[in-house]
Design a protein around this motif. Structure first.
Motif, PDB file in Angstrom:
ATOM      1  N   SER A 175      15.042 -16.172 -89.339  1.00 56.81           N
ATOM      2  CA  SER A 175      15.280 -14.825 -88.830  1.00 56.81           C
ATOM      3  C   SER A 175      14.174 -14.444 -87.872  1.00 56.81           C
ATOM      4  CB  SER A 175      15.325 -13.808 -89.978  1.00 56.81           C
ATOM      5  OG  SER A 175      16.359 -14.106 -90.888  1.00 56.81           O
ATOM      6  N   CYS A 176      14.516 -13.679 -86.873  1.00 54.63           N
ATOM      7  CA  CYS A 176      13.548 -13.163 -85.904  1.00 54.63           C
ATOM      8  C   CYS A 176      13.762 -11.660 -85.806  1.00 54.63           C
ATOM      9  CB  CYS A 176      13.727 -13.821 -84.551  1.00 54.63           C
ATOM     10  SG  CYS A 176      12.759 -13.055 -83.235  1.00 54.63           S
ATOM     11  N   ALA A 177      12.800 -10.916 -86.307  1.00 55.19           N
ATOM     12  CA  ALA A 177      12.880  -9.461 -86.271  1.00 55.19           C
ATOM     13  C   ALA A 177      12.128  -8.938 -85.059  1.00 55.19           C
ATOM     14  CB  ALA A 177      12.305  -8.873 -87.554  1.00 55.19           C
ATOM     15  N   ALA A 178      12.782  -8.091 -84.289  1.00 51.98           N
ATOM     16  CA  ALA A 178      12.177  -7.513 -83.090  1.00 51.98           C
ATOM     17  C   ALA A 178      11.728  -6.083 -83.361  1.00 51.98           C
ATOM     18  CB  ALA A 178      13.168  -7.540 -81.941  1.00 51.98           C
ATOM     19  N   SER A 179      10.719  -5.663 -82.605  1.00 52.51           N
ATOM     20  CA  SER A 179      10.132  -4.339 -82.810  1.00 52.51           C
ATOM     21  C   SER A 179      10.904  -3.240 -82.095  1.00 52.51           C
ATOM     22  CB  SER A 179       8.683  -4.332 -82.328  1.00 52.51           C
ATOM     23  OG  SER A 179       8.629  -4.614 -80.932  1.00 52.51           O
ATOM     24  N   ARG A 180      11.900  -3.604 -81.333  1.00 50.44           N
ATOM     25  CA  ARG A 180      12.701  -2.625 -80.602  1.00 50.44           C
ATOM     26  C   ARG A 180      14.136  -3.106 -80.531  1.00 50.44           C
ATOM     27  NH1 ARG A 180      12.645  -3.674 -74.261  1.00 50.44           N
ATOM     28  NH2 ARG A 180      14.851  -3.677 -74.775  1.00 50.44           N
ATOM     29  N   TRP A 229       6.941 -14.089 -77.230  1.00 47.28           N
ATOM     30  CA  TRP A 229       7.009 -15.096 -78.292  1.00 47.28           C
ATOM     31  C   TRP A 229       6.541 -14.526 -79.617  1.00 47.28           C
ATOM     32  CZ3 TRP A 229       9.115 -19.718 -76.957  1.00 47.28           C
ATOM     33  CH2 TRP A 229       9.124 -20.043 -75.593  1.00 47.28           C
ATOM     34  N   GLY A 230       7.143 -15.013 -80.693  1.00 45.15           N
ATOM     35  CA  GLY A 230       6.623 -14.740 -82.009  1.00 45.15           C
ATOM     36  C   GLY A 230       5.553 -15.755 -82.359  1.00 45.15           C
ATOM     37  N   PRO A 231       4.876 -15.581 -83.500  1.00 44.98           N
ATOM     38  CA  PRO A 231       3.805 -16.498 -83.895  1.00 44.98           C
ATOM     39  C   PRO A 231       4.312 -17.833 -84.409  1.00 44.98           C
ATOM     40  CG  PRO A 231       4.117 -14.828 -85.564  1.00 44.98           C
ATOM     41  CD  PRO A 231       4.997 -14.440 -84.416  1.00 44.98           C
ATOM     42  N   GLY A 232       5.602 -17.923 -84.743  1.00 42.94           N
ATOM     43  CA  GLY A 232       6.171 -19.187 -85.198  1.00 42.94           C
ATOM     44  C   GLY A 232       6.289 -19.284 -86.708  1.00 42.94           C
ATOM     45  N   GLN A 280       8.319  -4.174 -73.435  1.00 37.90           N
ATOM     46  CA  GLN A 280       7.633  -5.093 -74.338  1.00 37.90           C
ATOM     47  C   GLN A 280       8.363  -5.154 -75.676  1.00 37.90           C
ATOM     48  OE1 GLN A 280       3.585  -3.843 -74.779  1.00 37.90           O
ATOM     49  NE2 GLN A 280       2.940  -4.722 -72.826  1.00 37.90           N
ATOM     50  N   VAL A 281       8.079  -6.231 -76.409  1.00 40.43           N
ATOM     51  CA  VAL A 281       8.675  -6.397 -77.733  1.00 40.43           C
ATOM     52  C   VAL A 281       7.763  -7.299 -78.554  1.00 40.43           C
ATOM     53  CG1 VAL A 281      10.055  -8.405 -77.040  1.00 40.43           C
ATOM     54  CG2 VAL A 281      10.790  -6.981 -78.975  1.00 40.43           C
ATOM     55  N   GLN A 282       7.651  -7.004 -79.825  1.00 37.35           N
ATOM     56  CA  GLN A 282       6.978  -7.899 -80.767  1.00 37.35           C
ATOM     57  C   GLN A 282       8.035  -8.601 -81.601  1.00 37.35           C
ATOM     58  OE1 GLN A 282       5.471  -4.551 -80.429  1.00 37.35           O
ATOM     59  NE2 GLN A 282       4.334  -5.685 -78.863  1.00 37.35           N
ATOM     60  N   LEU A 283       7.812  -9.891 -81.838  1.00 32.90           N
ATOM     61  CA  LEU A 283       8.761 -10.717 -82.559  1.00 32.90           C
ATOM     62  C   LEU A 283       8.080 -11.336 -83.767  1.00 32.90           C
ATOM     63  CD1 LEU A 283      10.182 -12.579 -79.423  1.00 32.90           C
ATOM     64  CD2 LEU A 283      11.184 -10.582 -80.557  1.00 32.90           C
ATOM     65  N   VAL A 284       8.784 -11.346 -84.889  1.00 34.57           N
ATOM     66  CA  VAL A 284       8.240 -11.966 -86.097  1.00 34.57           C
ATOM     67  C   VAL A 284       9.309 -12.844 -86.721  1.00 34.57           C
ATOM     68  CG1 VAL A 284       7.267 -11.598 -88.387  1.00 34.57           C
ATOM     69  CG2 VAL A 284       6.681 -10.025 -86.516  1.00 34.57           C
ATOM     70  N   GLU A 285       8.975 -14.120 -86.872  1.00 33.83           N
ATOM     71  CA  GLU A 285       9.896 -15.069 -87.480  1.00 33.83           C
ATOM     72  C   GLU A 285       9.694 -15.147 -88.990  1.00 33.83           C
ATOM     73  OE1 GLU A 285       8.381 -16.928 -83.545  1.00 33.83           O
ATOM     74  OE2 GLU A 285       7.527 -15.937 -85.310  1.00 33.83           O
ATOM     75  N   SER A 286      10.749 -15.512 -89.681  1.00 30.14           N
ATOM     76  CA  SER A 286      10.668 -15.765 -91.123  1.00 30.14           C
ATOM     77  C   SER A 286      11.751 -16.759 -91.501  1.00 30.14           C
ATOM     78  CB  SER A 286      10.824 -14.466 -91.929  1.00 30.14           C
ATOM     79  OG  SER A 286      12.084 -13.874 -91.691  1.00 30.14           O
ATOM     80  N   GLY A 287      11.625 -17.311 -92.700  1.00 26.20           N
ATOM     81  CA  GLY A 287      12.657 -18.199 -93.214  1.00 26.20           C
ATOM     82  C   GLY A 287      12.328 -19.672 -93.173  1.00 26.20           C
ATOM     83  N   GLY A 288      11.184 -20.026 -92.599  1.00 27.35           N
ATOM     84  CA  GLY A 288      10.811 -21.427 -92.572  1.00 27.35           C
ATOM     85  C   GLY A 288      10.410 -21.923 -93.954  1.00 27.35           C
ATOM     86  N   GLY A 289      10.216 -23.231 -94.044  1.00 26.36           N
ATOM     87  CA  GLY A 289       9.807 -23.799 -95.323  1.00 26.36           C
ATOM     88  C   GLY A 289      10.041 -25.284 -95.370  1.00 26.36           C
ATOM     89  N   LEU A 290       9.999 -25.816 -96.581  1.00 27.67           N
ATOM     90  CA  LEU A 290      10.195 -27.247 -96.829  1.00 27.67           C
ATOM     91  C   LEU A 290      11.594 -27.453 -97.390  1.00 27.67           C
ATOM     92  CD1 LEU A 290       9.095 -30.161 -97.133  1.00 27.67           C
ATOM     93  CD2 LEU A 290       8.245 -29.464 -99.393  1.00 27.67           C
TER      94      LEU A 290
END
Length: 115
Positions: free
Chosen positions: A21-26, A105-108, A1-11
């Protein structure tokens, strides 16, 4: 299993750039494939870019030459560099990991490109 968290979005304005960026838990070094998908309002989720554990990449025709996917195994992170953005790139972007036959999947993260 893995948890994914995205960041960097915006206008961003049309023609601009963003890096997601997508940071994985493992550790991701042995994850078969990782990628980015997007879903615009009223549309199906679509593949944007994918990178395998060996570094092979695959892109949607609509983003070829503008987007670049990369992975940094030491940081358990996958990136999506997006250049020359257009309003048609507006969507929620999701990070994806395929482990054996299971998709994670990450939350988006929302990307909005103004004209």
């Amino acid at each position: 299993q893995v948890q994914l968290v995205e960041s960097g979005g915006g206008l961003v304005q049309a023609g601009g750039s963003l890096t997601l960026s997508c940071a994985a838990s493992r550790s991701i070094s042995r994850i078969n494939a990782m990628g980015w998908y997007r879903q615009a309002p009223g549309k199906r989720r679509e593949l944007v870019a994918q990178i395998t554990s060996t570094g092979s990449t695959n892109y949607a025709d609509s983003v070829k030459g503008r987007f670049t996917i990369s992975r940094e195994n030491a940081k358990n992170t996958v990136y999506l560099q997006m250049n020359s953005l257009t309003p048609e790139d507006t969507a929620v972007y999701y990070c994806n990991a395929v482990i054996t036959i299971v998709n994670y999947w990450g939350p988006g993260t929302q990307v909005t490109v103004s004209s």
